[in-house]
Enzyme design. Sequence first.
Site, PDB file in Angstrom:
ATOM      1  N   SER A 143     123.367 127.869  74.676  1.00 45.66           N
ATOM      2  CA  SER A 143     123.975 129.201  74.696  1.00 45.66           C
ATOM      3  C   SER A 143     125.415 129.111  75.208  1.00 45.66           C
ATOM      4  O   SER A 143     126.194 128.334  74.661  1.00 45.66           O
ATOM      5  CB  SER A 143     123.106 130.136  75.541  1.00 45.66           C
ATOM      6  OG  SER A 143     123.399 131.466  75.268  1.00 45.66           O
ATOM      7  N   ARG A 212     120.690 143.965  81.022  1.00 37.19           N
ATOM      8  CA  ARG A 212     119.745 142.828  80.937  1.00 37.19           C
ATOM      9  C   ARG A 212     118.591 143.155  79.987  1.00 37.19           C
ATOM     10  O   ARG A 212     118.108 142.269  79.270  1.00 37.19           O
ATOM     11  CB  ARG A 212     119.217 142.469  82.329  1.00 37.19           C
ATOM     12  CG  ARG A 212     118.302 141.272  82.373  1.00 37.19           C
ATOM     13  CD  ARG A 212     118.992 139.985  81.945  1.00 37.19           C
ATOM     14  NE  ARG A 212     118.216 138.791  82.299  1.00 37.19           N
ATOM     15  CZ  ARG A 212     118.608 137.550  82.099  1.00 37.19           C
ATOM     16  NH1 ARG A 212     119.763 137.301  81.507  1.00 37.19           N
ATOM     17  NH2 ARG A 212     117.859 136.529  82.462  1.00 37.19           N
ATOM     18  N   ASP A 299     116.025 132.207  66.495  1.00 35.63           N
ATOM     19  CA  ASP A 299     117.161 132.706  67.286  1.00 35.63           C
ATOM     20  C   ASP A 299     117.869 133.849  66.555  1.00 35.63           C
ATOM     21  O   ASP A 299     118.367 133.681  65.444  1.00 35.63           O
ATOM     22  CB  ASP A 299     118.144 131.539  67.527  1.00 35.63           C
ATOM     23  CG  ASP A 299     119.173 131.838  68.601  1.00 35.63           C
ATOM     24  OD1 ASP A 299     119.446 133.020  68.867  1.00 35.63           O
ATOM     25  OD2 ASP A 299     119.720 130.871  69.174  1.00 35.63           O
ATOM     26  N   HIS A 328     116.015 132.994  71.016  1.00 34.81           N
ATOM     27  CA  HIS A 328     117.136 132.272  71.622  1.00 34.81           C
ATOM     28  C   HIS A 328     116.761 131.558  72.928  1.00 34.81           C
ATOM     29  O   HIS A 328     117.172 130.429  73.174  1.00 34.81           O
ATOM     30  CB  HIS A 328     118.265 133.280  71.859  1.00 34.81           C
ATOM     31  CG  HIS A 328     119.446 132.710  72.535  1.00 34.81           C
ATOM     32  ND1 HIS A 328     120.234 131.738  71.954  1.00 34.81           N
ATOM     33  CD2 HIS A 328     119.986 132.951  73.768  1.00 34.81           C
ATOM     34  CE1 HIS A 328     121.206 131.417  72.783  1.00 34.81           C
ATOM     35  NE2 HIS A 328     121.076 132.127  73.891  1.00 34.81           N
ATOM     36  N   ASP A 329     116.002 132.223  73.786  1.00 33.79           N
ATOM     37  CA  ASP A 329     115.656 131.640  75.091  1.00 33.79           C
ATOM     38  C   ASP A 329     114.696 130.450  74.984  1.00 33.79           C
ATOM     39  O   ASP A 329     114.339 129.866  76.019  1.00 33.79           O
ATOM     40  CB  ASP A 329     115.020 132.702  76.002  1.00 33.79           C
ATOM     41  CG  ASP A 329     116.017 133.280  77.002  1.00 33.79           C
ATOM     42  OD1 ASP A 329     117.105 132.697  77.169  1.00 33.79           O
ATOM     43  OD2 ASP A 329     115.690 134.316  77.616  1.00 33.79           O
TER      44      ASP A 329
HETATM   45  C1  ACO Z   1     119.968 131.361  91.184  1.00 30.27           C
HETATM   46  C2  ACO Z   1     119.110 131.506  89.998  1.00 30.27           C
HETATM   47  O1  ACO Z   1     118.039 132.001  90.003  1.00 30.27           O
HETATM   48  S1  ACO Z   1     119.759 130.955  88.514  1.00 30.27           S
HETATM   49  C3  ACO Z   1     118.588 129.923  87.823  1.00 30.27           C
HETATM   50  C4  ACO Z   1     117.481 130.562  87.042  1.00 30.27           C
HETATM   51  N1  ACO Z   1     117.913 131.283  85.924  1.00 30.27           N
HETATM   52  C5  ACO Z   1     118.523 130.734  84.881  1.00 30.27           C
HETATM   53  O2  ACO Z   1     118.773 129.585  84.779  1.00 30.27           O
HETATM   54  C6  ACO Z   1     118.853 131.628  83.811  1.00 30.27           C
HETATM   55  C7  ACO Z   1     118.017 131.364  82.666  1.00 30.27           C
HETATM   56  N2  ACO Z   1     116.623 131.754  82.858  1.00 30.27           N
HETATM   57  C8  ACO Z   1     116.107 132.802  82.213  1.00 30.27           C
HETATM   58  O3  ACO Z   1     116.794 133.481  81.490  1.00 30.27           O
HETATM   59  C9  ACO Z   1     114.642 133.091  82.420  1.00 30.27           C
HETATM   60  O4  ACO Z   1     114.286 132.719  83.704  1.00 30.27           O
HETATM   61  C10 ACO Z   1     113.714 132.373  81.417  1.00 30.27           C
HETATM   62  C11 ACO Z   1     114.182 132.625  80.012  1.00 30.27           C
HETATM   63  C12 ACO Z   1     113.787 130.893  81.626  1.00 30.27           C
HETATM   64  C13 ACO Z   1     112.272 132.771  81.624  1.00 30.27           C
HETATM   65  O5  ACO Z   1     112.151 134.117  81.924  1.00 30.27           O
HETATM   66  P1  ACO Z   1     110.904 134.658  82.786  1.00 30.27           P
HETATM   67  O6  ACO Z   1     111.215 136.016  83.234  1.00 30.27           O
HETATM   68  O7  ACO Z   1     110.576 133.676  83.853  1.00 30.27           O
HETATM   69  O8  ACO Z   1     109.714 134.599  81.794  1.00 30.27           O
HETATM   70  P2  ACO Z   1     108.870 135.697  81.075  1.00 30.27           P
HETATM   71  O9  ACO Z   1     109.586 136.309  79.954  1.00 30.27           O
HETATM   72  O10 ACO Z   1     107.606 135.027  80.754  1.00 30.27           O
HETATM   73  O11 ACO Z   1     108.606 136.848  82.171  1.00 30.27           O
HETATM   74  C14 ACO Z   1     107.717 136.627  83.206  1.00 30.27           C
HETATM   75  C15 ACO Z   1     107.834 137.728  84.221  1.00 30.27           C
HETATM   76  O12 ACO Z   1     107.639 138.996  83.614  1.00 30.27           O
HETATM   77  C16 ACO Z   1     106.560 139.675  84.322  1.00 30.27           C
HETATM   78  N3  ACO Z   1     105.841 140.510  83.365  1.00 30.27           N
HETATM   79  C17 ACO Z   1     105.114 140.109  82.307  1.00 30.27           C
HETATM   80  N4  ACO Z   1     104.575 141.197  81.685  1.00 30.27           N
HETATM   81  C18 ACO Z   1     104.992 142.282  82.367  1.00 30.27           C
HETATM   82  C19 ACO Z   1     104.759 143.683  82.222  1.00 30.27           C
HETATM   83  N5  ACO Z   1     104.027 144.185  81.239  1.00 30.27           N
HETATM   84  N6  ACO Z   1     105.342 144.512  83.115  1.00 30.27           N
HETATM   85  C20 ACO Z   1     106.101 144.013  84.141  1.00 30.27           C
HETATM   86  N7  ACO Z   1     106.341 142.700  84.326  1.00 30.27           N
HETATM   87  C21 ACO Z   1     105.787 141.852  83.443  1.00 30.27           C
HETATM   88  C22 ACO Z   1     105.685 138.556  84.850  1.00 30.27           C
HETATM   89  O13 ACO Z   1     104.870 139.007  85.916  1.00 30.27           O
HETATM   90  C23 ACO Z   1     106.734 137.550  85.295  1.00 30.27           C
HETATM   91  O14 ACO Z   1     107.243 137.939  86.541  1.00 30.27           O
HETATM   92  P3  ACO Z   1     107.860 136.868  87.568  1.00 30.27           P
HETATM   93  O15 ACO Z   1     109.104 136.354  86.933  1.00 30.27           O
HETATM   94  O16 ACO Z   1     108.146 137.641  88.804  1.00 30.27           O
HETATM   95  O17 ACO Z   1     106.851 135.788  87.762  1.00 30.27           O
HETATM   96  N1  HSE Z   2     118.565 133.625  79.407  1.00 29.23           N
HETATM   97  C1  HSE Z   2     119.854 133.051  79.605  1.00 29.23           C
HETATM   98  C2  HSE Z   2     120.878 133.583  78.653  1.00 29.23           C
HETATM   99  C3  HSE Z   2     120.608 133.221  77.253  1.00 29.23           C
HETATM  100  O1  HSE Z   2     120.895 131.916  77.025  1.00 29.23           O
HETATM  101  C4  HSE Z   2     120.390 133.343  80.960  1.00 29.23           C
HETATM  102  O2  HSE Z   2     119.948 134.313  81.583  1.00 29.23           O
HETATM  103  O3  HSE Z   2     121.283 132.609  81.392  1.00 29.23           O
END
Ligand code: ACO
Ligand code: HSE
Length: 348
Positions: A143, A212, A299, A328-329
């Site tokens: 990305s 978001r 994507d 994309h993710d």
């Molecule tokens: C300092 C930092 O944190 S930066 C480093 C981390 N972040 C990054 O690198 C950015 C990139 N990461 C991301 O964009 C995201 O974390 C991703 C794409 C990797 C994964 O996204 P996630 O939110 O973990 O995954 P997903 O889409 O499965 O969602 C799961 C969450 O939704 C919640 N959820 C699922 N269904 C529902 C619902 N119906 N209603 C409410 N919440 C729900 C789950 O309980 C879970 O919650 P949690 O995150 O508190 O455990």
């Molecule tokens: N999910 C990513 C952005 C898309 O690549 C982030 O939150 O950094």
Amino acid sequence: MKYRHLISPQTQTYQLPEPFSLESGEQLMDVEVAYRCWGTLNESGDNAVHICHALTGSADADEWWGPLFGEGRTFDGDRDFIVCSNVLGSCYGTTGPISLNPATGKPYGRAFPAITVRDMVRLQWRLLQGLGVKKLKFVIGGSLGGMQVLEWGKLYPDYVERIVSIAAAGRHSSWCIAISEAQRQAIFADPNWCNGNYEEDAPPTTGLAAARMMAMISYRATASFQERFGREIQEDGEFAIASYLRYQGQKLVQRFDANTYVALTEAMDRHDVSGGEGDYLAALGAIAQPTLVVAIDSDLLYPPRDQQELAQWMPNAQLEWLSSPHGHDAFLINMVALNELVMGFLNP
Ligand SMILES: CC(=O)SCCNC(=O)CCNC(=O)[C@H](O)C(C)(C)COP(=O)(O)OP(=O)(O)OC[C@H]1O[C@@H](n2cnc3c(N)ncnc32)[C@H](O)[C@@H]1OP(=O)(O)O
Ligand SMILES: N[C@@H](CCO)C(=O)O
């Protein structure tokens, strides 16, 4: 720093000894770069790898790309010296809108100068010079990270041996700009926005959460949402997908700054490897290192056709498909498969 508790204690800071000149001509003083490293730099300084993170990522690549780390994997600390730095303009340790402006003693906020993906990469290059890295074996990212990778290929052809661009583009399409603009307008519409001069304890969380939510729709795909949520209605009477999106919005506002979000999405929209002046296809044609383009078949942001074109226009590029229903993710979700694709490129 407001978000210090979100970054790992292993994060180090590189203080740039000189002012940093931006593409715009403006200068940033007292620039700091937050970075992590794994492994050891060899004596000739040529076993290094640089990881470029996505929009809301941090230098803690082992946390968000864990399955790519380990013996015999893409990031092997026994083999390579692996560096991941937080991008210019972010809120996870590198100078950005939440940093203090030395001229005023207050956070830059919306006054943080306009930056580009090229600026991010030039700052990463300065960090690597400071760390004694003589050559990069490869640079990799997804990305916004992939956009940085393409700039790396363009700017430093003799310094980077190979590049891996995942779910990215050489320039933002009008579709991507449109989605970013709608997100920014949601932030600007929040009464707490105050033209970016919001108080630290009263940020525009409603607008940032809405941004978001929109972004999450573009990061996933129809099949993914249908499979996970369908038309399910929760006990509270809400559609599960609506509840999920709102939760994702709330999750981001706990960990990210609105001015930062605006500055980084604007930088993504400005991104163009031709520098906005030259011939775009010629600019891609000039990226001659062995290149892996990883395309995600579902994507919506950087769709298959654009990925095929990207690989077609770079003379030494190989296109590989990461097949996923998640959109994309997927590069942050289907990480075992991603590691295999990258390893196939690095060790053919
Ligand atoms: C300092 C930092 O944190 S930066 C480093 C981390 N972040 C990054 O690198 C950015 C990139 N990461 C991301 O964009 C995201 O974390 C991703 C794409 C990797 C994964 O996204 P996630 O939110 O973990 O995954 P997903 O889409 O499965 O969602 C799961 C969450 O939704 C919640 N959820 C699922 N269904 C529902 C619902 N119906 N209603 C409410 N919440 C729900 C789950 O309980 C879970 O919650 P949690 O995150 O508190 O455990
Ligand atoms: N999910 C990513 C952005 C898309 O690549 C982030 O939150 O950094």
